[in-house]
Scaffold this motif. Sequence first.
Motif, PDB file in Angstrom:
ATOM      1  N   THR A 214      80.034  31.748  73.268  1.00 33.12           N
ATOM      2  CA  THR A 214      79.591  32.422  74.482  1.00 33.12           C
ATOM      3  C   THR A 214      78.172  32.942  74.278  1.00 33.12           C
ATOM      4  OG1 THR A 214      80.285  34.662  73.849  1.00 33.12           O
ATOM      5  CG2 THR A 214      81.974  33.218  74.820  1.00 33.12           C
ATOM      6  N   LEU A 215      77.625  33.508  75.317  1.00 30.34           N
ATOM      7  CA  LEU A 215      76.292  34.092  75.216  1.00 30.34           C
ATOM      8  C   LEU A 215      76.262  35.268  74.251  1.00 30.34           C
ATOM      9  CD1 LEU A 215      73.518  33.583  76.579  1.00 30.34           C
ATOM     10  CD2 LEU A 215      74.133  35.344  78.252  1.00 30.34           C
ATOM     11  N   LEU A 216      77.421  35.842  73.982  1.00 34.46           N
ATOM     12  CA  LEU A 216      77.515  37.003  73.100  1.00 34.46           C
ATOM     13  C   LEU A 216      77.951  36.630  71.686  1.00 34.46           C
ATOM     14  CD1 LEU A 216      77.337  40.125  73.004  1.00 34.46           C
ATOM     15  CD2 LEU A 216      79.715  40.193  73.775  1.00 34.46           C
ATOM     16  N   ASP A 217      78.701  35.546  71.550  1.00 33.10           N
ATOM     17  CA  ASP A 217      79.311  35.182  70.262  1.00 33.10           C
ATOM     18  C   ASP A 217      79.243  33.674  70.084  1.00 33.10           C
ATOM     19  OD1 ASP A 217      80.997  34.507  68.138  1.00 33.10           O
ATOM     20  OD2 ASP A 217      82.524  35.985  68.661  1.00 33.10           O
ATOM     21  N   GLN A 218      78.399  33.219  69.186  1.00 31.91           N
ATOM     22  CA  GLN A 218      78.271  31.786  68.911  1.00 31.91           C
ATOM     23  C   GLN A 218      78.843  31.408  67.542  1.00 31.91           C
ATOM     24  OE1 GLN A 218      74.852  33.445  69.358  1.00 31.91           O
ATOM     25  NE2 GLN A 218      75.713  33.773  71.404  1.00 31.91           N
ATOM     26  N   SER A 219      79.841  32.151  67.079  1.00 28.65           N
ATOM     27  CA  SER A 219      80.372  31.922  65.739  1.00 28.65           C
ATOM     28  C   SER A 219      80.954  30.528  65.550  1.00 28.65           C
ATOM     29  CB  SER A 219      81.424  32.986  65.395  1.00 28.65           C
ATOM     30  OG  SER A 219      82.441  33.046  66.380  1.00 28.65           O
ATOM     31  N   ALA A 220      81.344  29.857  66.623  1.00 27.40           N
ATOM     32  CA  ALA A 220      81.882  28.494  66.500  1.00 27.40           C
ATOM     33  C   ALA A 220      80.839  27.509  66.005  1.00 27.40           C
ATOM     34  CB  ALA A 220      82.441  28.026  67.840  1.00 27.40           C
ATOM     35  N   MET A 221      79.563  27.884  66.060  1.00 32.12           N
ATOM     36  CA  MET A 221      78.514  26.983  65.577  1.00 32.12           C
ATOM     37  C   MET A 221      78.566  26.779  64.071  1.00 32.12           C
ATOM     38  SD  MET A 221      75.197  28.120  67.888  1.00 32.12           S
ATOM     39  CE  MET A 221      74.112  27.014  66.981  1.00 32.12           C
ATOM     40  N   THR A 222      79.211  27.696  63.347  1.00 31.16           N
ATOM     41  CA  THR A 222      79.209  27.597  61.891  1.00 31.16           C
ATOM     42  C   THR A 222      80.274  26.646  61.358  1.00 31.16           C
ATOM     43  OG1 THR A 222      80.714  29.480  61.614  1.00 31.16           O
ATOM     44  CG2 THR A 222      78.359  29.957  61.713  1.00 31.16           C
ATOM     45  N   ASP A 223      81.390  26.483  62.078  1.00 29.13           N
ATOM     46  CA  ASP A 223      82.450  25.636  61.542  1.00 29.13           C
ATOM     47  C   ASP A 223      83.043  24.690  62.572  1.00 29.13           C
ATOM     48  OD1 ASP A 223      83.677  27.654  63.012  1.00 29.13           O
ATOM     49  OD2 ASP A 223      85.015  28.334  61.413  1.00 29.13           O
ATOM     50  N   LEU A 224      83.533  25.215  63.687  1.00 26.21           N
ATOM     51  CA  LEU A 224      84.285  24.390  64.631  1.00 26.21           C
ATOM     52  C   LEU A 224      83.430  23.332  65.319  1.00 26.21           C
ATOM     53  CD1 LEU A 224      86.946  23.768  66.069  1.00 26.21           C
ATOM     54  CD2 LEU A 224      86.281  25.435  67.809  1.00 26.21           C
ATOM     55  N   LEU A 225      82.301  23.725  65.883  1.00 33.06           N
ATOM     56  CA  LEU A 225      81.503  22.760  66.633  1.00 33.06           C
ATOM     57  C   LEU A 225      80.971  21.633  65.749  1.00 33.06           C
ATOM     58  CD1 LEU A 225      79.717  25.176  69.113  1.00 33.06           C
ATOM     59  CD2 LEU A 225      81.452  23.473  69.656  1.00 33.06           C
ATOM     60  N   PRO A 226      80.501  21.904  64.524  1.00 30.37           N
ATOM     61  CA  PRO A 226      80.125  20.782  63.657  1.00 30.37           C
ATOM     62  C   PRO A 226      81.306  19.861  63.334  1.00 30.37           C
ATOM     63  CG  PRO A 226      79.131  22.807  62.863  1.00 30.37           C
ATOM     64  CD  PRO A 226      80.098  23.207  63.942  1.00 30.37           C
ATOM     65  N   ALA A 227      82.492  20.434  63.114  1.00 30.37           N
ATOM     66  CA  ALA A 227      83.670  19.602  62.854  1.00 30.37           C
ATOM     67  C   ALA A 227      84.007  18.744  64.061  1.00 30.37           C
ATOM     68  CB  ALA A 227      84.857  20.482  62.472  1.00 30.37           C
ATOM     69  N   CYS A 228      83.915  19.308  65.241  1.00 33.69           N
ATOM     70  CA  CYS A 228      84.184  18.545  66.464  1.00 33.69           C
ATOM     71  C   CYS A 228      83.175  17.420  66.645  1.00 33.69           C
ATOM     72  CB  CYS A 228      84.169  19.470  67.672  1.00 33.69           C
ATOM     73  SG  CYS A 228      85.594  20.576  67.783  1.00 33.69           S
ATOM     74  N   ARG A 229      81.931  17.677  66.303  1.00 36.38           N
ATOM     75  CA  ARG A 229      80.920  16.632  66.403  1.00 36.38           C
ATOM     76  C   ARG A 229      81.240  15.482  65.448  1.00 36.38           C
ATOM     77  NH1 ARG A 229      76.895  19.431  65.019  1.00 36.38           N
ATOM     78  NH2 ARG A 229      76.712  18.695  62.873  1.00 36.38           N
ATOM     79  N   ARG A 230      81.609  15.813  64.210  1.00 42.65           N
ATOM     80  CA  ARG A 230      81.929  14.775  63.230  1.00 42.65           C
ATOM     81  C   ARG A 230      83.138  13.951  63.668  1.00 42.65           C
ATOM     82  NH1 ARG A 230      80.905  19.170  59.715  1.00 42.65           N
ATOM     83  NH2 ARG A 230      83.159  19.526  59.440  1.00 42.65           N
ATOM     84  N   ARG A 231      84.121  14.601  64.256  1.00 45.18           N
ATOM     85  CA  ARG A 231      85.376  13.936  64.602  1.00 45.18           C
ATOM     86  C   ARG A 231      85.400  13.376  66.024  1.00 45.18           C
ATOM     87  NH1 ARG A 231      89.300  12.492  61.301  1.00 45.18           N
ATOM     88  NH2 ARG A 231      90.980  13.408  62.553  1.00 45.18           N
ATOM     89  N   GLY A 232      84.364  13.651  66.800  1.00 51.30           N
ATOM     90  CA  GLY A 232      84.342  13.188  68.181  1.00 51.30           C
ATOM     91  C   GLY A 232      85.308  13.942  69.079  1.00 51.30           C
ATOM     92  N   THR A 233      85.592  15.194  68.728  1.00 45.45           N
ATOM     93  CA  THR A 233      86.538  16.032  69.468  1.00 45.45           C
ATOM     94  C   THR A 233      85.784  16.847  70.521  1.00 45.45           C
ATOM     95  OG1 THR A 233      87.857  16.239  67.453  1.00 45.45           O
ATOM     96  CG2 THR A 233      88.341  17.780  69.239  1.00 45.45           C
ATOM     97  N   LYS A 234      86.235  16.786  71.757  1.00 39.00           N
ATOM     98  CA  LYS A 234      85.600  17.553  72.812  1.00 39.00           C
ATOM     99  C   LYS A 234      86.118  18.992  72.824  1.00 39.00           C
ATOM    100  CE  LYS A 234      82.888  14.450  74.612  1.00 39.00           C
ATOM    101  NZ  LYS A 234      81.414  14.637  74.550  1.00 39.00           N
ATOM    102  N   VAL A 235      85.370  19.862  73.491  1.00 38.72           N
ATOM    103  CA  VAL A 235      85.679  21.292  73.518  1.00 38.72           C
ATOM    104  C   VAL A 235      85.745  21.772  74.964  1.00 38.72           C
ATOM    105  CG1 VAL A 235      84.933  23.595  72.790  1.00 38.72           C
ATOM    106  CG2 VAL A 235      84.498  21.609  71.313  1.00 38.72           C
TER     107      VAL A 235
END
Length: 350
Positions: A214-235
């Motif tokens: 979110t605009l307040l919390d981007q903590s997913a950028m450290t683990d989840l979003l990179p993993a989703c990019r590698r695996r082709g998983t949408k969010v």
Amino acid sequence: MPKTHRPAGAIDDARVPVGDHGLDLPRVGLGTASLANFLGVVPEEQAVETIRRAYDAGIRYFDTAPLYGHGLAERRLAAALDAKPRTDLVISSKVGRLLRAGAPRDDSQYYEGEPFYTEVPATGPVWDFSYDGVRTSLEESLDRLGLDRADILYLHDPDHHYEDAGTTAYAALRDLREAGTVRAIGAGMNRTPVLTRLVENCDLDLVLLAGRYTLLDQSAMTDLLPACRRRGTKVVVGGVFNSGILLDPSPQARYDYVPASGVIVERARRIKAICDRYDVPLAAAAIQFPLAHPQVASVLIGARSPDELNMDLDLLQVDIPAALWHDLRSSDLLPEDAHVPSGVTAGPGH
């Protein structure tokens, strides 16, 4: 209010391909937890009217779960969409809890002794990530929804149930997808570590993440979003307002469903000050920000009334100058590598 480009309350019909089983997901959906007496009672007529207003505005993705109002959300969704063409809709529900009479109290659904859901049916949620439990949960959800299939099925809040969620529950979802009973499978929660492990170790089509991108919390950028990019998983992103603090960062604001700390309130106020500088509502920046990330397929609105829904839809159309995002970055309120909307607008089709 800054000018908008489209008629108030209208949204694009753009969709994003998800998985390999024919699912195209709309960029904007409606979440139904708030419509099932979460943090306050919503009369049934108001809930049904809100869902119908969403449909009339072009929303075709609706997310629900057995937990939401202990079945209320699924039943209200069924009542609102009963006469709508099924082929036009994308419906997601969740598994991991069965609604049962005499269920033991789940303290995770209370704060200071008060339940998050009020005036709900007496049947309560019981954890069950077994193979048969998942299939039973889906059957019972379909009965409440009045449907013969769901489009998306998520593992719901498997924070403390990773082993079962990643084995027996995932096997059930995989088999349901293979049989064509559902078109996409995933997991939904508001913490990223377990969600990241599930993405890395299971063949998930998408995840539903609440509050951590979110605009307040981007903590997913450290683990989840990179993993989703590698695996082709949408969010799919939920909780874009972080329980309301990105609507009004007052001392009484909530964050993660409970009263926000002073540190969180101050950060939200700093973000708001930059938005004010450009005459952009804080909530407009909040609702548009997640859609810019290439892994994000959809954002869920959590409106409690037709008026709230209309407000959210209008916020998606607000012009936001690039300089606003630049100032958030230069003030260390957004990471330098955070994706931000391009151009002057960032509606659901961008």
